[in-house]
Design an enzyme around this catalytic site. Structure first.
Site, PDB file in Angstrom:
ATOM      1  N   LYS A  54       0.839  -1.206   0.000  1.00  0.00           N
ATOM      2  CA  LYS A  54       0.000   0.000   0.000  1.00  0.00           C
ATOM      3  C   LYS A  54       0.870   1.250   0.000  1.00  0.00           C
ATOM      4  O   LYS A  54       1.839   1.331   0.762  1.00  0.00           O
ATOM      5  CB  LYS A  54      -0.909   0.011   1.228  1.00  0.00           C
ATOM      6  CG  LYS A  54      -1.788   1.247   1.319  1.00  0.00           C
ATOM      7  CD  LYS A  54      -2.900   1.106   2.336  1.00  0.00           C
ATOM      8  CE  LYS A  54      -3.847   2.284   2.298  1.00  0.00           C
ATOM      9  NZ  LYS A  54      -3.352   3.455   3.010  1.00  0.00           N
ATOM     10  N   SER A 109      -2.112   5.123  -3.615  1.00  0.00           N
ATOM     11  CA  SER A 109      -2.667   5.935  -2.530  1.00  0.00           C
ATOM     12  C   SER A 109      -1.659   6.978  -2.072  1.00  0.00           C
ATOM     13  O   SER A 109      -0.456   6.711  -2.056  1.00  0.00           O
ATOM     14  CB  SER A 109      -2.975   4.988  -1.352  1.00  0.00           C
ATOM     15  OG  SER A 109      -3.322   5.696  -0.187  1.00  0.00           O
ATOM     16  N   HIS A 113      -2.028   7.944   0.977  1.00  0.00           N
ATOM     17  CA  HIS A 113      -2.199   7.675   2.409  1.00  0.00           C
ATOM     18  C   HIS A 113      -3.154   8.674   3.068  1.00  0.00           C
ATOM     19  O   HIS A 113      -2.991   9.038   4.235  1.00  0.00           O
ATOM     20  CB  HIS A 113      -0.842   7.671   3.129  1.00  0.00           C
ATOM     21  CG  HIS A 113      -0.822   6.786   4.356  1.00  0.00           C
ATOM     22  ND1 HIS A 113      -0.175   5.573   4.396  1.00  0.00           N
ATOM     23  CD2 HIS A 113      -1.387   6.939   5.577  1.00  0.00           C
ATOM     24  CE1 HIS A 113      -0.333   5.036   5.595  1.00  0.00           C
ATOM     25  NE2 HIS A 113      -1.068   5.840   6.327  1.00  0.00           N
ATOM     26  N   ASP A 129      -7.230   4.678  -3.717  1.00  0.00           N
ATOM     27  CA  ASP A 129      -8.004   5.464  -2.748  1.00  0.00           C
ATOM     28  C   ASP A 129      -7.492   6.893  -2.695  1.00  0.00           C
ATOM     29  O   ASP A 129      -6.457   7.234  -3.269  1.00  0.00           O
ATOM     30  CB  ASP A 129      -8.068   4.789  -1.372  1.00  0.00           C
ATOM     31  CG  ASP A 129      -6.759   4.857  -0.569  1.00  0.00           C
ATOM     32  OD1 ASP A 129      -5.889   5.713  -0.844  1.00  0.00           O
ATOM     33  OD2 ASP A 129      -6.627   4.043   0.361  1.00  0.00           O
ATOM     34  N   GLY A 130      -8.274   7.730  -1.996  1.00  0.00           N
ATOM     35  CA  GLY A 130      -7.931   9.158  -1.864  1.00  0.00           C
ATOM     36  C   GLY A 130      -9.053  10.026  -2.390  1.00  0.00           C
ATOM     37  O   GLY A 130      -9.209  10.160  -3.607  1.00  0.00           O
ATOM     38  N   ARG A 176     -15.597   9.765  -2.882  1.00  0.00           N
ATOM     39  CA  ARG A 176     -16.771  10.144  -2.084  1.00  0.00           C
ATOM     40  C   ARG A 176     -18.092   9.725  -2.708  1.00  0.00           C
ATOM     41  O   ARG A 176     -19.103   9.673  -2.009  1.00  0.00           O
ATOM     42  CB  ARG A 176     -16.806  11.677  -1.870  1.00  0.00           C
ATOM     43  CG  ARG A 176     -15.556  12.250  -1.200  1.00  0.00           C
ATOM     44  CD  ARG A 176     -15.494  11.835   0.268  1.00  0.00           C
ATOM     45  NE  ARG A 176     -14.317  12.348   0.947  1.00  0.00           N
ATOM     46  CZ  ARG A 176     -13.177  11.640   1.110  1.00  0.00           C
ATOM     47  NH1 ARG A 176     -13.086  10.391   0.641  1.00  0.00           N
ATOM     48  NH2 ARG A 176     -12.152  12.160   1.749  1.00  0.00           N
ATOM     49  N   GLY A 218     -11.866   5.925   2.833  1.00  0.00           N
ATOM     50  CA  GLY A 218     -11.257   6.134   4.140  1.00  0.00           C
ATOM     51  C   GLY A 218     -12.204   6.911   5.035  1.00  0.00           C
ATOM     52  O   GLY A 218     -13.068   6.335   5.719  1.00  0.00           O
ATOM     53  N   ARG A 219     -12.113   8.234   5.002  1.00  0.00           N
ATOM     54  CA  ARG A 219     -12.942   9.084   5.864  1.00  0.00           C
ATOM     55  C   ARG A 219     -14.445   8.806   5.741  1.00  0.00           C
ATOM     56  O   ARG A 219     -15.149   8.850   6.762  1.00  0.00           O
ATOM     57  CB  ARG A 219     -12.639  10.553   5.568  1.00  0.00           C
ATOM     58  CG  ARG A 219     -11.243  10.970   6.078  1.00  0.00           C
ATOM     59  CD  ARG A 219     -10.797  12.299   5.490  1.00  0.00           C
ATOM     60  NE  ARG A 219      -9.474  12.716   5.952  1.00  0.00           N
ATOM     61  CZ  ARG A 219      -8.319  12.267   5.439  1.00  0.00           C
ATOM     62  NH1 ARG A 219      -8.313  11.384   4.452  1.00  0.00           N
ATOM     63  NH2 ARG A 219      -7.180  12.708   5.919  1.00  0.00           N
TER      64      ARG A 219
HETATM   65  C1  LIG Z   1      -8.003   8.447  10.594  1.00  0.00           C
HETATM   66  C2  LIG Z   1      -7.234   7.721   9.518  1.00  0.00           C
HETATM   67  C3  LIG Z   1      -6.415   6.656   9.861  1.00  0.00           C
HETATM   68  C4  LIG Z   1      -5.696   5.975   8.873  1.00  0.00           C
HETATM   69  N1  LIG Z   1      -4.914   4.915   9.224  1.00  0.00           N
HETATM   70  C5  LIG Z   1      -4.216   4.260   8.282  1.00  0.00           C
HETATM   71  C6  LIG Z   1      -3.412   3.134   8.626  1.00  0.00           C
HETATM   72  O1  LIG Z   1      -3.303   2.731   9.787  1.00  0.00           O
HETATM   73  N2  LIG Z   1      -2.738   2.515   7.610  1.00  0.00           N
HETATM   74  C7  LIG Z   1      -2.833   2.920   6.307  1.00  0.00           C
HETATM   75  O2  LIG Z   1      -2.195   2.329   5.430  1.00  0.00           O
HETATM   76  N3  LIG Z   1      -3.586   3.976   5.964  1.00  0.00           N
HETATM   77  C8  LIG Z   1      -4.285   4.643   6.913  1.00  0.00           C
HETATM   78  N4  LIG Z   1      -5.065   5.698   6.539  1.00  0.00           N
HETATM   79  C9  LIG Z   1      -5.188   6.054   5.112  1.00  0.00           C
HETATM   80  C10 LIG Z   1      -6.342   5.295   4.466  1.00  0.00           C
HETATM   81  O3  LIG Z   1      -6.061   3.924   4.369  1.00  0.00           O
HETATM   82  C11 LIG Z   1      -6.612   5.785   3.040  1.00  0.00           C
HETATM   83  O4  LIG Z   1      -5.436   5.674   2.270  1.00  0.00           O
HETATM   84  C12 LIG Z   1      -7.136   7.220   2.960  1.00  0.00           C
HETATM   85  O5  LIG Z   1      -7.880   7.571   4.111  1.00  0.00           O
HETATM   86  C13 LIG Z   1      -7.995   7.378   1.715  1.00  0.00           C
HETATM   87  O6  LIG Z   1      -8.393   8.687   1.548  1.00  0.00           O
HETATM   88  P1  LIG Z   1      -9.840   9.280   1.999  1.00  0.00           P
HETATM   89  O7  LIG Z   1      -9.837   9.337   3.486  1.00  0.00           O
HETATM   90  O8  LIG Z   1      -9.858  10.598   1.356  1.00  0.00           O
HETATM   91  O9  LIG Z   1     -10.907   8.340   1.480  1.00  0.00           O
HETATM   92  C14 LIG Z   1      -5.794   6.396   7.524  1.00  0.00           C
HETATM   93  C15 LIG Z   1      -6.621   7.462   7.191  1.00  0.00           C
HETATM   94  C16 LIG Z   1      -7.352   8.132   8.158  1.00  0.00           C
HETATM   95  C17 LIG Z   1      -8.255   9.271   7.770  1.00  0.00           C
END
Ligand SMILES: Cc1cc2nc3c(=O)[nH]c(=O)nc-3n(C[C@H](O)[C@H](O)[C@H](O)COP(=O)(O)O)c2cc1C
Length: 318
Positions: free
Chosen positions: A191, A213, A215, A246-247, A250, A269-270
């Site tokens: 990832k 991603s 992240h 991802d990213g 919505r 994610g969110r």
């Molecule tokens: C609160 C929070 C915690 C996250 N924790 C992790 C994690 O532990 N490991 C990881 O690979 N990505 C983590 N992410 C990233 C998500 O896997 C993902 O890549 C991202 O949230 C996607 O974007 P979006 O929130 O705009 O949908 C986290 C994101 C958020 C908002």
């Protein structure tokens, strides 16, 4: 609740619970708005005559899903949003026929989550203390996760606004990733790929899939949106690696754009956090169902009968 109402209510409740910080972005906050701007650059090439009815069901590395809309890797702050939040997410995603993807920390009770019947993936971080990384990987495998993931993009740790969150990580070498691969029996994902070179190396390391991603804006500021690098990444990945994006996803329209670029699925994610806050298990289920239905309508109108059949030409770039 409509999707907009779900998002609005979820944002409000997360604010009231003092958890909004976890959903913020690194340093300047540039990525959040930039993600949206890039996604919005694409519109759809509509094809109505002799159209098709789309079926959103799909199969990715042996997992049968009812939808290409899946969860992105997150654990924290789910347990703080509602009691037994991870279980509520698992049940909601199971009902929607989707996939749950946990992040850091690896949940204590992965077996319990898996017992809901949900398709389950989990990732580990490359902790400086590699024994700790291997412990996390072991926990994921003994917990019965269907897919095992490794976060390659947190070698410099994670950060929200100006605050470091996870600092005890170190970059992985190709040799180390190969070693992890040898220790993982099922499908293995990397990832945090954002370049063709990393996609090529993922293939060399023996990965089965990659998550393209940035992240969710929790690592480096000024990273591109995945759509900006998808074409170069697909040149390396097509026919070789499964790809999830991802990213800023919505709506169903965002999902269909990801599919057009060649992704097998798009991660939320969110939105999962907002839906959980707004409606618990049903909120998560309805979120995925709504976005899937939006995606199904659009797939039909771009002439795609299945998630794997959305052509790159379906997108018109501004
Ligand atoms: C609160 C929070 C915690 C996250 N924790 C992790 C994690 O532990 N490991 C990881 O690979 N990505 C983590 N992410 C990233 C998500 O896997 C993902 O890549 C991202 O949230 C996607 O974007 P979006 O929130 O705009 O949908 C986290 C994101 C958020 C908002």
């Amino acid at each position: 609740m409509t999707l907009s109402e779900l998002y609005e209510k979820g944002r409000r409740i997360i604010g009231e619970k003092d958890l909004a910080f976890f959903l913020e972005a690194v340093e300047t906050g540039f990525i959040t708005e930039h993600d949206r701007r890039i996604i919005d650059r694409y519109t759809f090439r509509q094809r109505c005559i002799d159209g098709v009815e789309a079926d959103p069901a799909t199969e990715i590395l042996g997992l049968e899903l009812k939808t290409p809309v899946i969860m992105s890797a997150i654990t924290m702050p789910i347990p703080a949003i509602v009691d037994d939040g991870l279980m509520a997410v698992a049940e909601g995603l199971k009902e929607a026929g989707s996939l749950m993807w946990t992040g850091t920390p690896v949940p204590m009770d992965l077996k319990g989550l898996k017992a809901t019947g949900v398709a389950l993936a989990a990732t580990a971080k490359p902790f400086k203390d590699r024994a700790r990384m291997f412990e996390a990987l072991e926990k994921i495998q003994s917990g019965g996760a269907d897919w095992v993931g490794l976060e390659i993009d947190v070698g410099q740790g994670t950060k929200i606004k100006d605050r470091p969150i996870v600092a005890d990580c170190a970059p992985l070498t190709l040799k180390e990733i190969r070693e992890v691969r040898r220790n993982v029996s099922g499908p293995f994902w990397l990832k945090g790929v954002l370049s063709r070179i990393d996609a090529e190396k993922a293939g060399e390391a023996g990965a089965d899939g990659i998550v393209v991603s940035n992240h969710g804006a929790h690592t480096l500021d000024y990273l591109p949106h995945p759509f900006q690098v998808m074409d170069e990444i697909m040149e390396a990945a097509r026919g070789r690696l499964a790809v999830v994006v991802d990213g800023g996803i919505r709506r169903g329209s965002d999902v269909v754009k990801a599919l057009a670029f060649g992704a097998s699925a798009a991660g939320l994610g969110r939105p999962i956090l907002w839906a959980l806050a707004a409606g618990g298990r049903e909120g998560v289920r309805d979120l995925v169902r709504e976005i899937t239905e939006e995606a199904r309508r659009i797939m039909s109108l771009v002439g795609a009968s299945a998630p794997t059949r959305v052509p790159r030409e379906a997108l018109i770039q501004d």
